[in-house]
Design an enzyme around this catalytic site. Structure first.
Site, mmCIF file in Angstrom:
data_model
loop_
_atom_site.group_PDB
_atom_site.id
_atom_site.type_symbol
_atom_site.label_atom_id
_atom_site.label_comp_id
_atom_site.label_asym_id
_atom_site.label_seq_id
_atom_site.Cartn_x
_atom_site.Cartn_y
_atom_site.Cartn_z
ATOM 1 N N GLU A 1 0.861 -1.186 0.000
ATOM 2 C CA GLU A 1 0.000 0.000 0.000
ATOM 3 C C GLU A 1 0.901 1.240 0.000
ATOM 4 O OE1 GLU A 1 -3.255 2.190 2.939
ATOM 5 O OE2 GLU A 1 -2.747 0.080 3.282
ATOM 6 N N ASP B 1 -5.143 9.971 9.211
ATOM 7 C CA ASP B 1 -3.816 9.501 9.590
ATOM 8 C C ASP B 1 -3.343 10.074 10.919
ATOM 9 O OD1 ASP B 1 -3.551 8.009 7.237
ATOM 10 O OD2 ASP B 1 -2.992 9.803 6.121
#
Length: 255
Positions: A46, A57
């Site tokens: 990824e 995030d």
């Protein structure tokens, strides 16, 4: 055949997906990292597209994103790097970014670049699956790009089933309501057990808060695979220029 589709046809359990931020630690490191991950038999790679406002995030990925942007990473450079290694990487590559980045670049242009550089799918956490189905599904399919949607402990059972149906890649199960890189203590086993009981029909992997062999094995007990992000980025941060050995040693510990 799409590499993600091919992988899931050959291997249904005990998958390991590793997340790396494009352009980190240094601008030219991404091709090296991709080769090393593939050489060490990671199932899915990824690649995070650096973004100035990464909503989903945690601090580790945010910091690497900021560093990558400061290094000069752009989508054009990323696609050039992906193209340079596409004939060397056997593992599926999935890009993780944000809907606005893709739409600003131009959706069809983006998807075409993905296909031409060996990308197998996309994770766009802020793209509602309803928008995907109504407006973008045909274009994704035209360029053979699988799409992955996320579910969290706050996602209703009805919506989990709808996301399972909409997903053409894998269902990304967020292990807690925290951001990425959170402590293992936030691992929501009740939620994971509930998702397991639903019997998802699409491949599904658990991410957020996974860093050790024990974390990976726990994830495997609830889903098809485990996704490691922040912990791997910390390995890169401490690699002191020796990326190959650092990556190999970490993956050996995970297994």
């Amino acid at each position: 055949m799409n590499k993600l589709e091919q992988l899931f046809g050959q291997k249904s359990n005990n998958l390991i997906t590793i997340y790396t931020t494009a352009g980190y630690p240094n601008l030219s490191d991404t091709p090296v990292i991709l080769r090393e991950l593939d050489k060490n038999n990671v199932d899915i790679i990824e690649v995070g597209i650096p973004y100035s406002d990464p909503l989903a995030d945690g601090p580790t990925i945010q910091a690497t994103s900021e560093k990558a942007l400061a290094n000069g990473m752009t989508l054009d450079i990323l696609f050039e790097q992906l193209k340079s290694v596409q004939n060397e990487i056997s593992a599926p590559i999935v890009l993780m970014g944000y809907y606005n980045q893709v739409m600003t670049f131009g959706l069809e242009k983006f998807l075409q670049n993905c296909q031409e550089t060996g990308v197998s799918g996309l994770i766009l956490p802020d793209m509602p699956y309803e928008i995907y189905l109504a407006q973008h599904k045909d274009l994704f399919e035209k360029y053979d790009q699988k799409v992955t949607f996320l579910i969290t402990p706050l996602t209703s059972e009805k919506r989990i089933k709808e996301i399972n149906d909409a997903t053409s890649g894998f269902v990304y199960i967020v292990s807690s309501s925290a951001t990425t890189g959170a402590a293992q203590s936030n691992y929501n086993e009740d939620f994971l057990a509930k998702v397991k009981s639903l019997g998802l029909t699409k491949p599904h992997q658990i991410g957020f808060g996974i860093s050790t062999k024990e974390d990976v094995q726990k994830a495997w007990s609830f889903a098809n695979g485990a996704i490691i992000g922040s912990a791997f980025l910390r390995v890169l941060e401490k690699s002191e220029g020796n990326l190959s050995d650092s990556i190999k040693n970490y993956l050996t510990e995970l297994r």
